[in-house]
Design a protein around this motif. Structure first.
Motif, PDB file in Angstrom:
ATOM      1  N   ALA A 144       0.797  -1.341  -0.004  1.00 47.07           N
ATOM      2  CA  ALA A 144      -0.051  -0.089   0.106  1.00 47.07           C
ATOM      3  C   ALA A 144       0.785   0.962  -0.020  1.00 47.07           C
ATOM      4  CB  ALA A 144      -1.025   0.089   1.267  1.00 47.07           C
ATOM      5  N   GLY A 145       2.098   1.265   0.769  1.00 45.32           N
ATOM      6  CA  GLY A 145       2.732   2.303   1.063  1.00 45.32           C
ATOM      7  C   GLY A 145       3.574   2.707  -0.567  1.00 45.32           C
ATOM      8  N   LEU A 146       3.877   1.631  -1.256  1.00 46.93           N
ATOM      9  CA  LEU A 146       4.474   1.666  -2.547  1.00 46.93           C
ATOM     10  C   LEU A 146       3.548   2.237  -3.625  1.00 46.93           C
ATOM     11  CD1 LEU A 146       6.802  -1.280  -2.694  1.00 46.93           C
ATOM     12  CD2 LEU A 146       7.486   0.955  -2.601  1.00 46.93           C
ATOM     13  N   VAL A 147       2.130   1.736  -3.470  1.00 41.80           N
ATOM     14  CA  VAL A 147       1.312   2.304  -4.390  1.00 41.80           C
ATOM     15  C   VAL A 147       0.994   3.938  -4.217  1.00 41.80           C
ATOM     16  CG1 VAL A 147      -1.348   2.163  -5.246  1.00 41.80           C
ATOM     17  CG2 VAL A 147       0.072   0.115  -4.978  1.00 41.80           C
ATOM     18  N   ALA A 148       0.812   4.152  -2.904  1.00 40.82           N
ATOM     19  CA  ALA A 148       0.680   5.501  -2.524  1.00 40.82           C
ATOM     20  C   ALA A 148       1.889   6.489  -2.908  1.00 40.82           C
ATOM     21  CB  ALA A 148       0.530   5.620  -1.101  1.00 40.82           C
ATOM     22  N   GLY A 149       3.092   6.004  -2.776  1.00 43.31           N
ATOM     23  CA  GLY A 149       4.306   6.741  -3.278  1.00 43.31           C
ATOM     24  C   GLY A 149       4.187   6.800  -4.788  1.00 43.31           C
ATOM     25  N   VAL A 150       4.049   5.866  -5.606  1.00 40.55           N
ATOM     26  CA  VAL A 150       4.041   5.707  -7.048  1.00 40.55           C
ATOM     27  C   VAL A 150       2.935   6.957  -7.657  1.00 40.55           C
ATOM     28  CG1 VAL A 150       3.636   4.533  -9.140  1.00 40.55           C
ATOM     29  CG2 VAL A 150       4.933   3.642  -7.246  1.00 40.55           C
ATOM     30  N   ILE A 318     -13.740   6.898  -3.891  1.00 38.48           N
ATOM     31  CA  ILE A 318     -14.362   5.503  -3.995  1.00 38.48           C
ATOM     32  C   ILE A 318     -13.858   4.862  -2.742  1.00 38.48           C
ATOM     33  CG2 ILE A 318     -14.954   3.426  -5.235  1.00 38.48           C
ATOM     34  CD1 ILE A 318     -15.118   5.105  -7.756  1.00 38.48           C
ATOM     35  N   LEU A 319     -12.735   4.898  -2.870  1.00 38.71           N
ATOM     36  CA  LEU A 319     -11.831   3.887  -1.996  1.00 38.71           C
ATOM     37  C   LEU A 319     -11.994   4.666  -0.566  1.00 38.71           C
ATOM     38  CD1 LEU A 319      -8.594   3.314  -3.838  1.00 38.71           C
ATOM     39  CD2 LEU A 319     -10.131   1.892  -3.690  1.00 38.71           C
ATOM     40  N   LEU A 320     -12.228   5.818  -0.247  1.00 34.19           N
ATOM     41  CA  LEU A 320     -12.349   6.480   1.009  1.00 34.19           C
ATOM     42  C   LEU A 320     -13.795   5.878   1.600  1.00 34.19           C
ATOM     43  CD1 LEU A 320     -12.192   8.392   3.254  1.00 34.19           C
ATOM     44  CD2 LEU A 320     -13.106  10.176   1.809  1.00 34.19           C
ATOM     45  N   GLY A 378      -3.795   3.994  -2.069  1.00 32.18           N
ATOM     46  CA  GLY A 378      -2.893   2.934  -1.442  1.00 32.18           C
ATOM     47  C   GLY A 378      -3.666   2.234  -0.390  1.00 32.18           C
ATOM     48  N   MET A 379      -4.046   2.899   0.506  1.00 31.01           N
ATOM     49  CA  MET A 379      -4.841   2.402   1.604  1.00 31.01           C
ATOM     50  C   MET A 379      -6.024   1.591   1.253  1.00 31.01           C
ATOM     51  SD  MET A 379      -4.368   5.678   3.979  1.00 31.01           S
ATOM     52  CE  MET A 379      -6.025   5.548   4.794  1.00 31.01           C
ATOM     53  N   GLY A 380      -6.771   2.301   0.163  1.00 34.52           N
ATOM     54  CA  GLY A 380      -8.322   1.757  -0.105  1.00 34.52           C
ATOM     55  C   GLY A 380      -8.088   0.413  -1.122  1.00 34.52           C
ATOM     56  N   ALA A 381      -6.922   0.377  -1.538  1.00 34.20           N
ATOM     57  CA  ALA A 381      -6.780  -0.722  -2.720  1.00 34.20           C
ATOM     58  C   ALA A 381      -6.315  -1.917  -1.706  1.00 34.20           C
ATOM     59  CB  ALA A 381      -5.814  -0.181  -3.653  1.00 34.20           C
ATOM     60  N   ALA A 382      -5.455  -1.654  -0.838  1.00 33.97           N
ATOM     61  CA  ALA A 382      -5.064  -2.569   0.101  1.00 33.97           C
ATOM     62  C   ALA A 382      -6.074  -3.327   1.089  1.00 33.97           C
ATOM     63  CB  ALA A 382      -3.908  -1.943   1.158  1.00 33.97           C
ATOM     64  N   VAL A 383      -7.063  -2.461   1.427  1.00 35.55           N
ATOM     65  CA  VAL A 383      -8.111  -2.845   2.309  1.00 35.55           C
ATOM     66  C   VAL A 383      -8.959  -3.817   1.301  1.00 35.55           C
ATOM     67  CG1 VAL A 383     -10.272  -2.193   3.625  1.00 35.55           C
ATOM     68  CG2 VAL A 383      -7.988  -1.291   4.042  1.00 35.55           C
ATOM     69  N   LEU A 384      -9.267  -3.274   0.196  1.00 33.87           N
ATOM     70  CA  LEU A 384     -10.260  -3.951  -0.716  1.00 33.87           C
ATOM     71  C   LEU A 384      -9.533  -5.244  -1.337  1.00 33.87           C
ATOM     72  CD1 LEU A 384     -12.125  -1.216  -2.606  1.00 33.87           C
ATOM     73  CD2 LEU A 384     -13.195  -2.531  -0.715  1.00 33.87           C
ATOM     74  N   TRP A 385      -8.347  -5.326  -1.544  1.00 28.76           N
ATOM     75  CA  TRP A 385      -7.785  -6.416  -2.000  1.00 28.76           C
ATOM     76  C   TRP A 385      -7.573  -7.466  -1.009  1.00 28.76           C
ATOM     77  CZ3 TRP A 385      -6.116  -8.621  -6.335  1.00 28.76           C
ATOM     78  CH2 TRP A 385      -5.084  -9.854  -5.953  1.00 28.76           C
ATOM     79  N   GLU A 386      -7.625  -7.265   0.548  1.00 30.03           N
ATOM     80  CA  GLU A 386      -7.752  -8.188   1.608  1.00 30.03           C
ATOM     81  C   GLU A 386      -9.080  -8.716   1.715  1.00 30.03           C
ATOM     82  OE1 GLU A 386      -5.058  -9.394   3.835  1.00 30.03           O
ATOM     83  OE2 GLU A 386      -4.006  -8.706   2.103  1.00 30.03           O
ATOM     84  N   GLU A 387      -9.825  -7.923   1.291  1.00 29.43           N
ATOM     85  CA  GLU A 387     -11.421  -8.585   1.277  1.00 29.43           C
ATOM     86  C   GLU A 387     -11.909  -8.821  -0.198  1.00 29.43           C
ATOM     87  OE1 GLU A 387     -13.758  -7.859   4.258  1.00 29.43           O
ATOM     88  OE2 GLU A 387     -11.743  -8.392   4.725  1.00 29.43           O
ATOM     89  N   ARG A 388     -11.163  -9.160  -1.079  1.00 30.77           N
ATOM     90  CA  ARG A 388     -11.627  -9.450  -2.370  1.00 30.77           C
ATOM     91  C   ARG A 388     -12.412 -10.731  -2.701  1.00 30.77           C
ATOM     92  NH1 ARG A 388      -6.469 -10.760  -1.426  1.00 30.77           N
ATOM     93  NH2 ARG A 388      -5.634 -12.834  -2.357  1.00 30.77           N
ATOM     94  N   THR A 389     -12.235 -11.623  -1.873  1.00 27.07           N
ATOM     95  CA  THR A 389     -13.338 -12.916  -1.639  1.00 27.07           C
ATOM     96  C   THR A 389     -14.895 -12.669  -1.517  1.00 27.07           C
ATOM     97  OG1 THR A 389     -12.786 -13.330   0.684  1.00 27.07           O
ATOM     98  CG2 THR A 389     -11.360 -14.339  -0.993  1.00 27.07           C
ATOM     99  N   ARG A 390     -14.963 -11.139  -0.940  1.00 28.14           N
ATOM    100  CA  ARG A 390     -16.292 -10.958  -1.009  1.00 28.14           C
ATOM    101  C   ARG A 390     -16.670 -10.203  -2.168  1.00 28.14           C
ATOM    102  NH1 ARG A 390     -16.990  -8.707   5.346  1.00 28.14           N
ATOM    103  NH2 ARG A 390     -16.049 -10.435   6.469  1.00 28.14           N
TER     104      ARG A 390
END
Length: 462
Positions: A144-150, A318-320, A378-390
């Motif tokens: 998530a940190g790398l995505v945010a930085g990029v 959206i990710l917020l 970065g944060m939103g993508a990480a959270v949704l990725w962890e929940e992607r089975t839903r």
């Protein structure tokens, strides 16, 4: 989601013993990190540095107004202190001088030149990327940190202003540092006061860079701390007051000296009506920036501003919402939800002011939005990725990527003569990635990561 599902950073590895000398440890990073984490972070900083330094001389002396003050500060310590436009100290620039100080020191050390003025701005940009990465990875993991930085490094207005000499580069760095410090204070009961004092110092010097804009995000940060920090309410309020005192001192020392200094022996305060910095702060740099016309939420998406900041703005919003939904049932002191509230509150209040302020407004002001936007992506993508089975989480990822690709296609369509094939590549890649993300929780993890990477590339390609 349970309150413990985000307890450890995404992608954290088991602890391993640290080996080698100091350089090896710098390359390896924390013992508990996966082997790729530190090299990826250092690579991000190296690439950002190279990209921002590339053809830096194309800007020449950039904003000659501020470059003249930098030259003066390189010759006269009095001009350095006041931010005078000339070494004879006739008149100051229309801002406090903190943003000029790093450039003036560079000129004193290395002589006057375009690079001596602009390289400190580049370093501020690289520093902002580093602080943002650190802030996001503490709670959401290195990925998530790398995505945010990029995202921050490649945001067009950031790539512009971290290669230019306006005060906004230092402002963005200090605001990101302030948010980082508040997030650290939210993590703990003991030691929180120290982090709030540091946040106050960052806010104070941000004021000395660009006056009242530094205080835009104070309301959401203070509210989140009072509501979500650990400890009793009295202790929370006391620590917040201590941080406020630190802010007042770190901003007020220079203001007090200027106001108390005999007007006959100091330069005239540029931009003011009556040679007063306080009048400049609340007049030309205060209400004078708010009153006027051409306002509305669509401003951030129009032809002149949209291509600078809005590429991932819909995605961040959206990710917020998605991040707050996922963490809604967490305990009061949950640091993941607090992070969404802090970064999201900072984005929303700055976005509202920039959208509806009707006085003096320049497109480059929107660099202030870039760290908040990048953090939420970065944060939103990480959270949704962890929940992607839903299904709802995978659908939110798909909508985010698909919507971002469509908006990138729209923005690229405004300059049809520039790489006309790119807008269609963005649209097709984004559509494919969005479709794949619908099934990300039902396929092999490596395939899912590939699809996510395609979506990220589509969002950043423009």
């Amino acid at each position: 989601m349970t309150s413990t599902s985000l307890a450890a950073p995404v992608g954290a590895a088991h602890a391993v013993p640290s080996r080698g000398g100091p350089l090896a440890r710098v390359w390896r990073g924390r013992p508990e990190d996966a082997p790729w984490v530190r090299p990826a972070f250092l690579g991000l900083l190296a690439v950002t540095t190279v990209l921002y330094l590339w053809n830096l001389s194309a800007s020449g002396y950039a904003n000659s107004f501020y470059s003249a003050a930098v030259q003066a500060g390189g010759e006269s310590w009095k001009a350095f202190f006041f931010g005078s436009l000339d070494a004879a100290n006739a008149i100051t620039v229309d801002k406090p001088p903190a943003a000029l100080w790093p450039m003036a020191l560079s000129v004193r050390l290395f002589g006057l030149g375009s690079s001596q003025i602009l390289v400190p701005e580049v370093l501020m940009g690289v520093g902002t990327v580093a602080v943002l990465y650190a802030a996001v990875r503490r709670r959401f993991g290195a990925g998530a940190g790398l995505v945010a930085g990029v995202v921050l490094a490649l945001t067009p207005v950031a790539a512009l202003m971290f290669r230019f000499n306006n005060p906004d580069a230092l402002l963005a760095l200090l605001m990101t540092v302030a948010v980082y410090c508040v997030l650290r204070a939210l993590e703990q009961d003991r030691g929180a006061a120290r982090w709030l004092v540091l946040a106050g110092v960052a806010f104070g010097f941000a004021f000395l860079a660009k006056t009242l804009q530094a205080f835009l995000i104070l309301p959401p940060l203070a509210l989140v701390y009072v509501v979500c920090a650990p400890g009793g309410l009295g202790r929370r309020l006391g620590r917040l007051a201590l941080g406020g005192l630190a802010m007042l001192v770190s901003a007020g020392w220079w203001v007090a000296l200027v106001e108390l200094w005999p007007a006959s022996s100091r330069p005239y305060v540029g931009g003011s009506q009556n040679n007063s910095f306080l009048e400049l702060t609340f007049g030309y740099n205060g209400l004078g920036r708010i009153n006027g016309n051409e306002t509305g939420i669509a401003r951030m998406f129009n032809d002149s501003i949209g291509g600078q900041i809005s590429w991932l703005l819909p995605a961040a919003l959206i990710l917020l919402v998605a991040g707050l939904v996922v963490t809604w049932r967490a305990p009061r002191t949950d640091t993941a939800r607090s992070a969404f509230l802090v970064w999201g509150g900072s984005l929303l209040i700055t976005l509202a002011v920039f959208s509806f302020m009707a006085g003096i407004f320049h497109e480059y002001y929107t660099v202030a939005l870039a760290p908040y936007l990048a953090a939420l992506v970065g944060m939103g993508a990480a959270v949704l990725w962890e929940e992607r089975t839903r299904l709802l989480a995978s659908a939110a990822l798909a909508v985010t990527v698909g919507g971002t690709a469509w908006w990138g296609w729209t923005l690229l369509g405004r300059t049809p003569e520039w790489l006309p094939w790119l807008r269609w590549a963005v649209l097709v890649a984004g559509a494919v990635a969005a479709l794949g993300l619908l099934f990300a929780g039902r396929v092999d993890r490596r395939i899912g990561l590939g699809v996510a990477g395609l979506g990220l590339a589509a969002g950043l390609a423009g």
